[in-house]
Design a protein around this motif. Structure first.
Motif, mmCIF file in Angstrom:
data_model
loop_
_atom_site.group_PDB
_atom_site.id
_atom_site.type_symbol
_atom_site.label_atom_id
_atom_site.label_comp_id
_atom_site.label_asym_id
_atom_site.label_seq_id
_atom_site.Cartn_x
_atom_site.Cartn_y
_atom_site.Cartn_z
ATOM 1 N N ARG A 32 0.826 -0.826 -0.391
ATOM 2 C CA ARG A 32 0.420 0.301 -0.381
ATOM 3 C C ARG A 32 0.860 1.260 0.217
ATOM 4 O O ARG A 32 2.104 1.017 0.495
ATOM 5 C CB ARG A 32 -0.682 -0.512 1.275
ATOM 6 N N GLY A 33 0.663 2.596 -0.964
ATOM 7 C CA GLY A 33 1.461 3.515 -0.835
ATOM 8 C C GLY A 33 2.356 3.504 -1.596
ATOM 9 O O GLY A 33 3.677 4.828 -1.128
ATOM 10 N N ARG A 34 3.063 2.488 -2.354
ATOM 11 C CA ARG A 34 4.131 2.869 -2.995
ATOM 12 C C ARG A 34 4.285 4.506 -3.799
ATOM 13 O O ARG A 34 3.501 4.070 -4.890
ATOM 14 C CB ARG A 34 4.754 1.416 -3.760
ATOM 15 N N LYS A 35 4.946 4.237 -4.389
ATOM 16 C CA LYS A 35 5.310 5.507 -5.104
ATOM 17 C C LYS A 35 5.645 4.812 -6.465
ATOM 18 O O LYS A 35 6.675 3.907 -6.507
ATOM 19 C CB LYS A 35 6.025 6.543 -4.687
ATOM 20 N N THR A 36 5.448 5.992 -7.451
ATOM 21 C CA THR A 36 5.790 5.758 -8.904
ATOM 22 C C THR A 36 6.997 6.060 -9.154
ATOM 23 O O THR A 36 7.911 7.336 -8.799
ATOM 24 C CB THR A 36 4.843 6.454 -9.506
ATOM 25 N N ARG A 37 8.070 5.370 -9.400
ATOM 26 C CA ARG A 37 9.150 5.891 -9.774
ATOM 27 C C ARG A 37 9.663 6.472 -10.973
ATOM 28 O O ARG A 37 8.943 5.534 -11.946
ATOM 29 C CB ARG A 37 10.074 4.523 -9.910
ATOM 30 N N THR A 38 10.021 7.044 -10.727
ATOM 31 C CA THR A 38 9.628 8.730 -12.144
ATOM 32 C C THR A 38 10.937 8.376 -12.957
ATOM 33 O O THR A 38 10.998 9.526 -13.630
ATOM 34 C CB THR A 38 9.023 10.215 -11.878
ATOM 35 N N THR A 39 12.029 8.633 -11.994
ATOM 36 C CA THR A 39 13.777 8.699 -12.322
ATOM 37 C C THR A 39 14.380 7.714 -12.752
ATOM 38 O O THR A 39 14.313 6.629 -10.967
ATOM 39 C CB THR A 39 13.813 10.005 -11.277
ATOM 40 N N THR A 67 12.755 24.656 -18.274
ATOM 41 C CA THR A 67 11.460 24.061 -17.491
ATOM 42 C C THR A 67 11.884 22.543 -15.606
ATOM 43 O O THR A 67 12.704 22.757 -16.313
ATOM 44 C CB THR A 67 10.834 22.983 -18.843
ATOM 45 N N ASP A 68 10.704 21.732 -15.799
ATOM 46 C CA ASP A 68 10.596 21.409 -14.908
ATOM 47 C C ASP A 68 9.864 20.292 -15.415
ATOM 48 O O ASP A 68 8.694 20.627 -15.437
ATOM 49 C CB ASP A 68 9.874 21.775 -13.447
ATOM 50 N N PHE A 69 10.146 19.068 -15.403
ATOM 51 C CA PHE A 69 9.643 17.730 -15.693
ATOM 52 C C PHE A 69 9.198 17.298 -14.590
ATOM 53 O O PHE A 69 9.595 16.853 -13.837
ATOM 54 C CB PHE A 69 10.834 16.824 -16.528
ATOM 55 N N THR A 70 7.711 17.246 -14.423
ATOM 56 C CA THR A 70 6.907 16.705 -12.817
ATOM 57 C C THR A 70 6.648 15.696 -13.473
ATOM 58 O O THR A 70 5.469 15.288 -14.694
ATOM 59 C CB THR A 70 6.050 17.520 -12.957
ATOM 60 N N TYR A 71 6.064 14.402 -12.949
ATOM 61 C CA TYR A 71 6.081 13.153 -12.948
ATOM 62 C C TYR A 71 3.630 13.692 -13.121
ATOM 63 O O TYR A 71 3.601 14.027 -11.822
ATOM 64 C CB TYR A 71 5.852 12.243 -12.368
ATOM 65 N N VAL A 72 2.906 12.921 -14.023
ATOM 66 C CA VAL A 72 1.488 13.189 -13.994
ATOM 67 C C VAL A 72 1.402 11.896 -14.287
ATOM 68 O O VAL A 72 0.536 11.619 -15.176
ATOM 69 C CB VAL A 72 1.308 14.993 -14.789
ATOM 70 N N PRO A 73 0.488 11.701 -12.734
ATOM 71 C CA PRO A 73 -0.374 10.091 -13.894
ATOM 72 C C PRO A 73 -1.822 10.320 -14.353
ATOM 73 O O PRO A 73 -1.883 11.535 -14.001
ATOM 74 C CB PRO A 73 -0.668 9.965 -12.554
ATOM 75 N N PHE A 74 -1.842 9.632 -15.591
ATOM 76 C CA PHE A 74 -2.699 9.557 -15.799
ATOM 77 C C PHE A 74 -3.354 8.146 -15.868
ATOM 78 O O PHE A 74 -2.715 7.014 -14.751
ATOM 79 C CB PHE A 74 -2.447 9.942 -17.546
ATOM 80 N N CYS A 75 -4.290 8.176 -16.612
ATOM 81 C CA CYS A 75 -5.835 6.945 -16.662
ATOM 82 C C CYS A 75 -4.404 5.164 -17.096
ATOM 83 O O CYS A 75 -3.709 5.383 -18.009
ATOM 84 C CB CYS A 75 -6.520 6.554 -17.408
ATOM 85 N N SER A 76 -4.361 4.171 -16.046
ATOM 86 C CA SER A 76 -3.749 3.096 -16.926
ATOM 87 C C SER A 76 -5.039 2.277 -17.627
ATOM 88 O O SER A 76 -4.334 1.284 -17.901
ATOM 89 C CB SER A 76 -3.347 2.227 -15.447
#
Length: 84
Positions: A32-39, A67-76
Motif C-alpha cells: 500500500r502507498g508505494r510511489k511510482t518511480r519517475t526517474t 522547464t521542470d519535468f514533473t510526473y503527472v499520472p494519467f489513466c492506466s
C-alpha cells in the motif's frame, strides 16, 4: 498477515518476523502507498551538461527557457487504438 495472526491467537506476532518468514517462503503481501518511480538513472551514469551554468537571468524575452519535468499520472487504461 501480522494482523491476521494477532486476531487468531498469536498476539505476540512481530511484523518483522512475519516479513522475514514470508520472504523466506517467497510470499508477497499487500503493498500500500508505494510511489511510482519517475526517474531511472542511465546505465552509463552520464548527465546532460548545464548549458546555463545555473544562471537563469534573461536580459530579453525568449532568451532563456527553463522547464521542470514533473510526473503527472494519467489513466492506466489500455490505449491500443483498436475498436470492435
Amino acid at each position: 498477515m501480522t494482523q491476521w495472526l494477532r486476531r487468531n491467537g498469536f498476539p505476540e506476532a512481530s511484523k518483522h518476523t512475519v516479513d522475514r518468514l514470508m520472504r523466506d517462503e517467497s510470499m508477497n503481501g499487500l503493498t500500500r502507498g508505494r510511489k511510482t518511480r519517475t526517474t531511472v538513472p542511465g546505465k552509463d551514469g552520464l548527465r546532460a551538461g548545464d548549458l546555463l551554468n545555473r544562471d537563469f537571468i534573461a536580459l530579453t524575452p525568449n532568451q532563456v527557457w527553463v522547464t521542470d519535468f514533473t510526473y503527472v499520472p494519467f489513466c492506466s487504461c489500455s490505449a491500443t487504438g483498436s475498436s470492435t
